[in-house]
Design a protein around this motif. Structure first.
Motif, PDB file in Angstrom:
ATOM      1  N   TYR A  60      50.814  42.826  42.597  1.00  0.00           N
ATOM      2  CA  TYR A  60      51.654  41.636  42.543  1.00  0.00           C
ATOM      3  C   TYR A  60      52.443  41.492  41.245  1.00  0.00           C
ATOM      4  O   TYR A  60      53.137  40.508  41.056  1.00  0.00           O
ATOM      5  N   GLU A  61      52.344  42.461  40.340  1.00  0.00           N
ATOM      6  CA  GLU A  61      53.026  42.293  39.063  1.00  0.00           C
ATOM      7  C   GLU A  61      54.512  42.624  39.193  1.00  0.00           C
ATOM      8  O   GLU A  61      54.952  43.270  40.155  1.00  0.00           O
ATOM      9  N   ASP A  81      56.058  37.069  40.689  1.00  0.00           N
ATOM     10  CA  ASP A  81      54.870  37.618  40.029  1.00  0.00           C
ATOM     11  C   ASP A  81      53.620  36.869  40.456  1.00  0.00           C
ATOM     12  O   ASP A  81      53.598  35.632  40.497  1.00  0.00           O
ATOM     13  N   ASN A  82      52.573  37.639  40.751  1.00  0.00           N
ATOM     14  CA  ASN A  82      51.271  37.076  41.134  1.00  0.00           C
ATOM     15  C   ASN A  82      51.356  36.189  42.368  1.00  0.00           C
ATOM     16  O   ASN A  82      50.568  35.254  42.534  1.00  0.00           O
ATOM     17  N   ASP A  84      53.420  33.938  43.170  1.00  0.00           N
ATOM     18  CA  ASP A  84      53.634  32.541  42.797  1.00  0.00           C
ATOM     19  C   ASP A  84      54.768  31.932  43.623  1.00  0.00           C
ATOM     20  O   ASP A  84      55.868  31.676  43.134  1.00  0.00           O
ATOM     21  N   ALA A 170      49.726  31.158  43.498  1.00  0.00           N
ATOM     22  CA  ALA A 170      49.619  32.209  42.484  1.00  0.00           C
ATOM     23  C   ALA A 170      48.191  32.735  42.403  1.00  0.00           C
ATOM     24  O   ALA A 170      47.223  31.970  42.447  1.00  0.00           O
ATOM     25  N   THR A 171      48.066  34.053  42.308  1.00  0.00           N
ATOM     26  CA  THR A 171      46.758  34.680  42.266  1.00  0.00           C
ATOM     27  C   THR A 171      46.793  35.850  41.297  1.00  0.00           C
ATOM     28  O   THR A 171      47.852  36.209  40.777  1.00  0.00           O
ATOM     29  N   LEU A 172      45.670  36.430  41.041  1.00  0.00           N
ATOM     30  CA  LEU A 172      45.586  37.545  40.105  1.00  0.00           C
ATOM     31  C   LEU A 172      45.899  38.861  40.801  1.00  0.00           C
ATOM     32  O   LEU A 172      45.626  39.028  41.986  1.00  0.00           O
ATOM     33  N   ASP A 173      46.470  39.799  40.053  1.00  0.00           N
ATOM     34  CA  ASP A 173      46.670  41.147  40.576  1.00  0.00           C
ATOM     35  C   ASP A 173      45.341  41.698  41.070  1.00  0.00           C
ATOM     36  O   ASP A 173      44.289  41.466  40.465  1.00  0.00           O
ATOM     37  N   ALA A 180      44.331  36.328  49.614  1.00  0.00           N
ATOM     38  CA  ALA A 180      45.262  35.392  48.992  1.00  0.00           C
ATOM     39  C   ALA A 180      45.890  34.480  50.038  1.00  0.00           C
ATOM     40  O   ALA A 180      46.098  33.283  49.812  1.00  0.00           O
TER      41      ALA A 180
END
Length: 281
Positions: A60-61, A81-82, A84, A170-173, A180
């Motif tokens: 997701y970056e 990104d992420n 979001d 938004a979530t973490l890679d 998600a």
């Protein structure tokens, strides 16, 4: 394709090489697109950042900055990104629909891990008298596709009786897309004017894109939107562009280079595309 021989200044030659190095595009493509714009001719090219399979695997970056997208299209969809929120590219502007329901016109550079854009020039301009559901709308739009093997950009404008959307949180890679998507907030809008921005992708492209129709919604006042889950409306203007040229830009991050992208992402993508739970509108 035809070949063009001409003399250009050393300054232009250097600029072409620098642009090609920065974007990964060939000099031939840069010149062709520049000529098409100067001569006001449609290019009918779909420009895509990364792949849907990479999203499924949690990559997701940032692959490119949002401003780069507008060099290749004024109409399209994607994410940030992420994960979001949902990206809507409409009339040359980029909008971010976040999970709290807010819509922001993105002015500064923002990263995107996945997006598809076109310079929208419709081949067809029709009116749909009534679409009672999203399934109904898809079936009606099928009439304007003459092949199952090309890509299509679809724009639907009008007054909608009902719109049901979602916006990714938004979530973490590294968190798989299916996980998600399970916590995505969802929204319902009624009696609303707006635009559906959509891409239809052929079945054979499912490892790269989301096969079938993929729509994002944006209201006329630019305050509501999201990834389309359900809709109904009457007297809808439908414009369709046939896309016979496809350009894919791949990330060069360590996460992407080392990811296992051999798995079929269809099941996880289908899960992510559907409604899961309702949020507050």
């Amino acid at each position: 394709m035809a070949k063009l021989n001409c003399e250009i200044s050393e300054h232009l030659q250097v600029a072409l090489r620098e642009r090609s190095k920065a974007t990964g595009e060939s000099i031939d493509r840069i010149v062709s697109n520049a000529l098409a714009r100067a001569l006001e001719m449609p290019v009918h090219t779909l420009f895509q950042i990364s792949t849907s399979g990479a999203l499924v695997e949690g990559i997701y970056e940032k692959a490119v900055s949002s401003s780069l997208l507008l060099n290749y299209g004024d109409f399209g969809i994607g994410t940030f990104d992420n994960l979001d929120g949902e990206m809507v590219v409409l009339d040359g502007a980029i909008y971010q629909v976040r999970s709290n329901g807010t819509v922001t016109n993105i002015q500064d550079d923002t990263g995107t891990p996945f997006a598809v854009v076109v310079r929208f020039v419709a081949d067809q301009d029709e009116t749909i008298a009534k679409a009672s559901s999203f399934e109904d709308l898809r079936s009606l739009c099928d009439k304007y596709r003459d092949s199952a093997n090309l890509f299509y950009a679809v724009r639907v404008d009008g007054h909608f009786d009902h719109i049901h959307t979602r916006a990714m949180k938004a979530t973490l890679d590294g968190l798989p897309l299916a996980q998600a998507a399970a916590i995505q907030p969802e929204f319902d809008f009624h009696d609303i004017d707006g635009t559906l921005v959509g891409i239809w992708a052929p079945e054979y492209s499912r490892s790269l894109n989301i096969a079938g129709y993929h729509f994002h919604f944006l209201s006329d006042d630019r305050t509501q939107g999201g990834h389309l889950l359900e809709c109904s409306g009457k007297n809808l203007r439908v414009r369709v562009e046939r896309l016979a040229d496809f350009h894919l830009s791949l990330p060069e991050s360590e996460e992407f280079l080392r990811a296992d992208l051999t798995k079929d992402p269809s099941k996880d993508l289908a899960y992510a595309e559907q409604a899961h739970k309702k949020g507050d509108a």
